[in-house]
Each structure stands twice: as C-alpha cells, then as structure tokens.
Design a protein around this motif. Structure first.
Motif, PDB file in Angstrom:
ATOM      1  N   SER A  27      -0.170   7.632  -1.654  1.00  0.00           N
ATOM      2  CA  SER A  27      -1.238   6.629  -1.566  1.00  0.00           C
ATOM      3  C   SER A  27      -1.513   6.252  -0.118  1.00  0.00           C
ATOM      4  CB  SER A  27      -0.898   5.390  -2.391  1.00  0.00           C
ATOM      5  OG  SER A  27       0.158   4.655  -1.799  1.00  0.00           O
ATOM      6  N   GLN A  28      -0.487   6.230   0.717  1.00  0.00           N
ATOM      7  CA  GLN A  28      -0.690   5.934   2.136  1.00  0.00           C
ATOM      8  C   GLN A  28      -1.498   7.037   2.809  1.00  0.00           C
ATOM      9  OE1 GLN A  28       3.244   5.302   3.678  1.00  0.00           O
ATOM     10  NE2 GLN A  28       3.327   3.171   2.968  1.00  0.00           N
ATOM     11  N   LEU A  30      -3.639   8.992   1.408  1.00  0.00           N
ATOM     12  CA  LEU A  30      -5.010   8.981   0.887  1.00  0.00           C
ATOM     13  C   LEU A  30      -5.733   7.660   1.107  1.00  0.00           C
ATOM     14  CD1 LEU A  30      -4.327  10.872  -2.462  1.00  0.00           C
ATOM     15  CD2 LEU A  30      -5.356  11.776  -0.366  1.00  0.00           C
ATOM     16  N   GLY A  31      -5.039   6.682   1.658  1.00  0.00           N
ATOM     17  CA  GLY A  31      -5.679   5.386   1.911  1.00  0.00           C
ATOM     18  C   GLY A  31      -5.920   4.570   0.655  1.00  0.00           C
ATOM     19  N   ASP A  33      -4.874   1.641  -1.944  1.00  0.00           N
ATOM     20  CA  ASP A  33      -4.192   0.362  -1.799  1.00  0.00           C
ATOM     21  C   ASP A  33      -3.715  -0.138  -3.155  1.00  0.00           C
ATOM     22  OD1 ASP A  33      -3.230  -1.942  -0.508  1.00  0.00           O
ATOM     23  OD2 ASP A  33      -5.109  -3.018  -0.877  1.00  0.00           O
ATOM     24  N   GLU A  37      -5.281   1.391  -7.745  1.00  0.00           N
ATOM     25  CA  GLU A  37      -6.075   2.458  -7.123  1.00  0.00           C
ATOM     26  C   GLU A  37      -5.413   3.820  -7.303  1.00  0.00           C
ATOM     27  OE1 GLU A  37      -7.513   1.894  -3.162  1.00  0.00           O
ATOM     28  OE2 GLU A  37      -8.145  -0.160  -3.550  1.00  0.00           O
TER      29      GLU A  37
END
Length: 87
Positions: A27-28, A30-31, A33, A37
């Motif tokens: 997730s980090q 791919l941005g 949050d 998400e």
C-alpha cells in the motif's frame, strides 16, 4: 460476512499477519491510505481480472477453438510464419 449499509456493503476477511504486513508495504508503494483503500483496490483488480477472463472465454467460444485473426497491421510472430501460416 456481508453487511449492507444504505447504498454500499461491508465485506470482511481474516488474513494472517504475514500477508497483512506485505499488504501494508504494498500500500505504501502504491500510495494507498489504509485498509479500506487496500481492499477496494484488491477487489477492483479481482473484478478486472474476471472481466478479462470472461472476454477471453467469449472470444474462444466465438471462434470455436480456432485461432482468432490478428488485428489489421499485425504480422504473425516468426514462429507462426515458419509453420506455414499466412504472412
């Protein structure tokens, strides 16, 4: 478990700690949050993959096991040309 709340639904799944850690790292990159998400993105990918599979099956059904024609302007791969396929 599925819970309906108005126009949306809540879906839940238990995952092990290792997968959770991998998903947080992903997730980090791919941005994304937060877990909502992450889950939403994963479900969208699942839906996209299923849609692609349905389309591929429809093409297979339409051409009844024969290879579909190539798009205009696309030449067969070198292996196909060596097998006697039209160029």
């Amino acid at each position: 478990m599925t819970t309906t709340t108005g126009a949306s639904e809540v879906w839940q799944a238990r995952i092990d700690h290792e997968l959770a850690a991998q998903l947080r790292a992903d997730s980090q990159v791919l941005g994304l949050d937060g877990r909502t998400e992450i889950v939403r993105a994963a479900l969208q990918l699942l839906h996209q993959r299923a849609a692609e599979e349905r389309m591929a099956r429809d093409v297979d059904d339409f051409y009844a096991g024969q290879a579909p024609p190539l798009p205009i302007g696309v030449r067969p791969a070198a292996d196909d040309a060596a097998d006697g396929a039209p160029a």
